[in-house]
Design a protein around this motif. Structure first.
Motif, PDB file in Angstrom:
ATOM      1  N   SER A  33       0.838  -1.199   0.000  1.00 34.08           N
ATOM      2  CA  SER A  33       0.000   0.000   0.000  1.00 34.08           C
ATOM      3  C   SER A  33       0.873   1.249   0.000  1.00 34.08           C
ATOM      4  N   VAL A  34       0.298   2.308  -0.555  1.00 37.83           N
ATOM      5  CA  VAL A  34       0.930   3.617  -0.522  1.00 37.83           C
ATOM      6  C   VAL A  34      -0.093   4.571   0.080  1.00 37.83           C
ATOM      7  N   LEU A  35       0.308   5.222   1.161  1.00 43.91           N
ATOM      8  CA  LEU A  35      -0.560   6.132   1.899  1.00 43.91           C
ATOM      9  C   LEU A  35      -0.173   7.565   1.569  1.00 43.91           C
ATOM     10  N   PHE A  36      -1.164   8.354   1.177  1.00 48.23           N
ATOM     11  CA  PHE A  36      -0.934   9.747   0.771  1.00 48.23           C
ATOM     12  C   PHE A  36      -1.340  10.670   1.920  1.00 48.23           C
ATOM     13  N   PHE A  37      -0.355  11.366   2.467  1.00 46.85           N
ATOM     14  CA  PHE A  37      -0.542  12.350   3.534  1.00 46.85           C
ATOM     15  C   PHE A  37      -0.485  13.735   2.897  1.00 46.85           C
ATOM     16  N   THR A  38      -1.612  14.425   2.870  1.00 45.80           N
ATOM     17  CA  THR A  38      -1.704  15.691   2.143  1.00 45.80           C
ATOM     18  C   THR A  38      -1.485  16.916   3.014  1.00 45.80           C
ATOM     19  N   GLU A  39      -1.796  16.806   4.304  1.00 41.54           N
ATOM     20  CA  GLU A  39      -1.881  17.952   5.212  1.00 41.54           C
ATOM     21  C   GLU A  39      -2.871  18.937   4.612  1.00 41.54           C
ATOM     22  N   GLU A  40      -2.640  20.205   4.745  1.00 42.40           N
ATOM     23  CA  GLU A  40      -3.543  21.226   4.218  1.00 42.40           C
ATOM     24  C   GLU A  40      -2.957  21.752   2.905  1.00 42.40           C
ATOM     25  N   PRO A  41      -3.586  21.445   1.770  1.00 45.29           N
ATOM     26  CA  PRO A  41      -3.020  21.866   0.483  1.00 45.29           C
ATOM     27  C   PRO A  41      -2.809  23.386   0.357  1.00 45.29           C
ATOM     28  N   LYS A  42      -3.569  24.175   1.085  1.00 46.44           N
ATOM     29  CA  LYS A  42      -3.315  25.623   1.040  1.00 46.44           C
ATOM     30  C   LYS A  42      -1.967  25.955   1.661  1.00 46.44           C
ATOM     31  N   ARG A  43      -1.585  25.229   2.690  1.00 42.07           N
ATOM     32  CA  ARG A  43      -0.276  25.430   3.334  1.00 42.07           C
ATOM     33  C   ARG A  43       0.828  24.685   2.588  1.00 42.07           C
ATOM     34  N   PHE A  44       0.488  23.552   1.996  1.00 43.09           N
ATOM     35  CA  PHE A  44       1.457  22.707   1.302  1.00 43.09           C
ATOM     36  C   PHE A  44       0.951  22.430  -0.105  1.00 43.09           C
ATOM     37  N   PRO A  45       1.097  23.413  -1.011  1.00 46.48           N
ATOM     38  CA  PRO A  45       0.535  23.258  -2.359  1.00 46.48           C
ATOM     39  C   PRO A  45       1.111  22.085  -3.147  1.00 46.48           C
ATOM     40  N   GLU A  46       2.284  21.570  -2.754  1.00 53.17           N
ATOM     41  CA  GLU A  46       2.832  20.404  -3.447  1.00 53.17           C
ATOM     42  C   GLU A  46       1.917  19.183  -3.314  1.00 53.17           C
ATOM     43  N   SER A  47       1.026  19.202  -2.331  1.00 50.81           N
ATOM     44  CA  SER A  47       0.070  18.093  -2.182  1.00 50.81           C
ATOM     45  C   SER A  47      -0.788  17.954  -3.434  1.00 50.81           C
ATOM     46  N   LYS A  48      -1.113  19.080  -4.055  1.00 52.19           N
ATOM     47  CA  LYS A  48      -1.911  19.025  -5.287  1.00 52.19           C
ATOM     48  C   LYS A  48      -1.111  18.377  -6.419  1.00 52.19           C
TER      49      LYS A  48
END
Length: 143
Positions: A33-48
């Motif tokens: 499995s691969v788990l995606f931790f996004t945090e808050e995309p507004k604070r961490f735009p790389e999540s997008k």
């Protein structure tokens, strides 16, 4: 999830959204499995960016079962998997930790890293407990 790109993973691609109620069952049921931790995309735009890249990674490595971690559960798991940079992808085998990749990487880096990660043997979750190390030096009274 506050980003349409992250929502797409859940709504259109049917990636499970994991929280405290379904997390353990998911990781135990997936060989890899691969788990995606996004945090808050507004604070961490790389999540997008990672939200766009992840489906392509899954195409290259179809043995991976992807999931998105609910933002209200991420901090608890962050300690378990011991990463400090967002976004993060955490790789597991049979529910046990293999490795993580943080931030956005070049495609070639993803290809090389994931290929290597999938050859690893699982190990103890890095953020749980203190490893016990035996001391080979005799600590007796000098007898």
């Amino acid at each position: 999830m506050p980003s349409p790109l992250i929502n797409r993973l859940i709504d259109e691609l049917d990636y499970p959204l994991l929280d405290k109620d379904n997390f353990e069952a998911f990781i135990q049921s997936a060989p890899y499995s691969v788990l995606f931790f996004t945090e808050e995309p507004k604070r961490f735009p790389e999540s997008k960016d990672v939200a766009v890249i992840l489906p392509e990674l899954v195409k290259q490595f179809p043995q991976l079962s992807p999931a998105v971690i609910s933002t209200d559960f991420e901090k608890k798991l962050q300690g378990r998997y011991n990463f400090n940079v967002w976004p993060a992808l955490v790789f597991l085998k049979d529910g046990r930790y293999l490795a993580g990749i943080t931030k956005v990487q070049d495609w070639d880096v993803y290809m090389a890293e994931i290929s290597s990660i999938l050859t690893l043997e699982p190990k103890r979750d890095p953020g749980i407990g203190i490893p016990v190390v035996s001391n080979p030096v005799n600590s007796g009274c000098g007898h």
